[in-house]
Design a protein around this motif. Structure first.
Motif, short mmCIF file in Angstrom:
data_model
loop_
_atom_site.label_atom_id
_atom_site.label_comp_id
_atom_site.label_asym_id
_atom_site.label_seq_id
_atom_site.Cartn_x
_atom_site.Cartn_y
_atom_site.Cartn_z
N HIS A 165 -53.57 -24.00 -11.38
CA HIS A 165 -53.93 -22.82 -10.58
C HIS A 165 -54.70 -21.84 -11.46
CE1 HIS A 165 -50.04 -21.94 -12.40
NE2 HIS A 165 -50.36 -20.68 -12.32
N GLU A 166 -54.73 -22.04 -12.76
CA GLU A 166 -55.52 -21.32 -13.76
C GLU A 166 -54.99 -19.91 -14.07
OE1 GLU A 166 -57.28 -23.36 -15.20
OE2 GLU A 166 -58.32 -24.71 -13.83
N TYR A 173 -58.17 -14.45 -10.84
CA TYR A 173 -58.68 -15.72 -10.32
C TYR A 173 -60.05 -15.52 -9.70
CZ TYR A 173 -59.07 -20.26 -8.25
OH TYR A 173 -59.53 -21.52 -7.95
N TYR A 182 -58.39 -17.80 -4.31
CA TYR A 182 -57.04 -18.03 -4.84
C TYR A 182 -56.15 -18.65 -3.77
CZ TYR A 182 -52.53 -16.91 -6.91
OH TYR A 182 -51.27 -16.98 -7.41
#
Ligand code: 5AD
Ligand code: SF4
Length: 361
Positions: A165-166, A173, A182
């Motif tokens: 999901h970083e 994001y 996101y």
């Protein structure tokens, strides 16, 4: 170490959970030098589930084309300096077959988001791998796609899917992923899980703007989403990106986070990622000592490796031959396990009690 910190660590070890403020307190107070107790708890926790085993995944980076433009990544579409390549399905299959012969029982097929590989192409490839390499687990790491594509690939035989999901912060994001959302990211993760994939999430440590509070939220998000795998690694600037002049993320902080994730999710499969090993030549050893239990050596053809440049100077050591890997893992007090290494969560109770035999398989 001060009493409050010790108390919180003991509580985390006991309950595999802490409140957000407690996590935040831990994060702010704990330093790498004081983290011995944290690492010891993390190791005890992993031994309870996965014992001292270290699972290997053969990583095939099959295309560095990407339609996205992530601010941190050297493969972003606006980087015109990277030489792009695609491996044809036959070449990917032959990489998998060599890895299989070498003893690997999991292959990770990774690429940028590249439309060239349609659902039909990938489904055929997965079926071919399953046929040629019986018992090989197939993990995909190919980014976002419509649910139908995820579903079709699962039906074709794919077992696992990695989609970091970083960052858990919607603001960060959207700042670093132009044109991406996101919400869509989280939806993809939910879809993957719903379809039945063993699912991997994860985040980058030290992205500019990431605070300890965001990191505390990361852990709560992971605890709630409860993925089978979690991949985290320090940010490493790439000069041909908008974040090229930002400072790298910290290996020490990554190790602390690995240990906290092991404690929050005792059954998680947790790799020491290439980024850790790039910034620290003893990255593997330190990661394993902090509770990680997976290593993912790159097995794609030598000519491609240099071009899969997410960040600069990606670790050469990941291409180490198996005997070298075995030596390092054993010296660190662990043992290599070449079995599929499925998530402990997915094993039936009977299989768990016969765990020794499974690992030997
Ligand atoms: N530094 C560290 N990790 C990076 N990734 C991409 N670019 C970088 C970078 N510069 C990570 C992302 C992606 C994974 C394949 O590599 O988290 O999901
Ligand atoms: Fe593409 Fe992944 Fe790099 Fe983003 S991080 S530019 S999606 S390869």
């Amino acid at each position: 170490m001060e009493k409050k910190l010790e108390g919180l660590l003991a509580k985390l070890y006991r309950n595999n959970h802490l409140k957000k403020l407690e996590l935040l307190y831990l994060l702010e107070k704990i330093t790498y030098l004081k983290a011995d107790l944290l690492f010891a708890y993390a190791r005890k926790t992993r031994v309870k589930t996965y014992q001292r085993r270290v699972y290997l995944r053969a990583l095939v980076e099959f295309s560095n084309h990407c339609r996205n433009n992530c601010w941190y990544c050297g493969l972003r579409r606006e980087n015109k300096k990277v030489e792009r390549y695609r491996l044809l399905p036959e070449a990917i299959l032959s990489c998998c077959a060599s890895a299989y012969q070498a003893g690997y029982r999991t292959v990770v097929l990774q690429s940028g988001e590249d439309k060239f590989y349609t659902a039909a192409v990938l489904a055929d490839l997965i079926q071919a791998i399953k046929k040629e390499c019986p018992g090989m687990a197939v993990t995909l790491s190919i980014g976002e796609a419509p649910r139908e594509k995820y579903y079709r690939l699962y039906r074709a035989g794919a077992d696992r899917f990695l989609l970091r999901h970083e960052t858990v912060s919607a603001d960060l994001y959207e700042r670093y992923h132009p044109g991406m959302s996101y919400r869509r990211r989280l939806q993809c993760l939910k879809e993957l899980k719903g379809i039945g994939y063993q699912t991997g999430a994860g985040f980058i440590v030290g992205l500019p703007g990431q605070t300890d509070e965001v990191l505390a939220e990361e852990r709560l998000f992971l605890k709630e989403f409860d993925p089978e795998m979690v991949g985290i690694g320090p940010f490493i600037p790439h000069p041909e990106t908008p974040l090229g002049n930002s400072p790298a993320g910290s290996v020490e902080k990554t190790l602390i986070l690995l240990a906290l994730i092991r404690l929050l999710l005792p059954e998680v499969l947790l790799p020491v990622t290439t980024a850790v090993n790039t910034l620290d030549r003893y990255g593997w050893e330190k990661g394993l000592a902090a509770g990680a239990n997976v290593i993912m050596p790159v097995v794609s053809p030598a000519a491609c490796r240099r071009k899969y440049e997410i960040y600069k100077n990606k670790a050469g050591v990941d291409y180490a031959a198996l005997p070298e890997l075995k030596r390092r893992v054993e010296k660190a007090g662990f043992e290599l396990d070449m079995s599929r290494g499925d998530s402990y969560k997915r094993l039936q109770p009977a299989e768990r009690s016969g765990w020794g035999r499974i690992g030997a398989g």
